[in-house]
Design a protein around this motif. Sequence first.
Motif: not given
Length: 224
Positions: A49-51, A112-121, A127-136, A142-147
Amino acid sequence: MTTEPDPDMMAAELALGVLEGDERAVALRRTLAEPEFAREVEWWRDRLGGLFDEYRPVPAPVDLVDRLDPVRPAPARRSWPILALAGALAAAIAIFFLLRPVPVVIPPAAQRSHMMMLAALAPTDRAVPPISAVVDPDSGEVRVAANDLAPSGKSAQLWMIKDGVPHAIGLLHAGSATRIVMPASDRAVLGAGIVLAVSIEPPGGSPKSTPTGPVIATGALSLS
């Protein structure tokens, strides 16, 4: 032979709003039938959501209304068909509320008891959509939503860049979303402004401590 879609990847894509047609219908049915999948979707929505805060709304062109076809007024009708239609509509609404299935209550995501960090790569290929990454930062996950980022015979590798020095995080899965747990030494340098990058490497990753292939996407971490 068909393969079942990766649940984590489907949850991330549904949260991002990139699924369409039958794929979206299947994902929505899973949120109703599978509480674990529904929680995974909420996890991604909560973290990603923060993205959206990074993108400002763009006003519509001033002359947009003038481009639309004028709406023609409907011909006048007798009052009795309108009354009959209203009665039928009221009956249909009543039947809907009487016969509709009881909605499945999905428990809200845990606070959430703590802050998360987000990145849109942002990919180098526009032509390729941004790659979303979430870091705790606490767990180092680290979770990356791309394949399928790497061509056949190559590997996609995730890097963290601190003060211009790259640190290898791990390889990204070819057919599903990726989860990586960073070692404590790498967690210690995590912070807003740290850049994540994806490079294309030989199978198994870069033979050096730096990327050896092209960097296909980069993005800075920010606090959610």
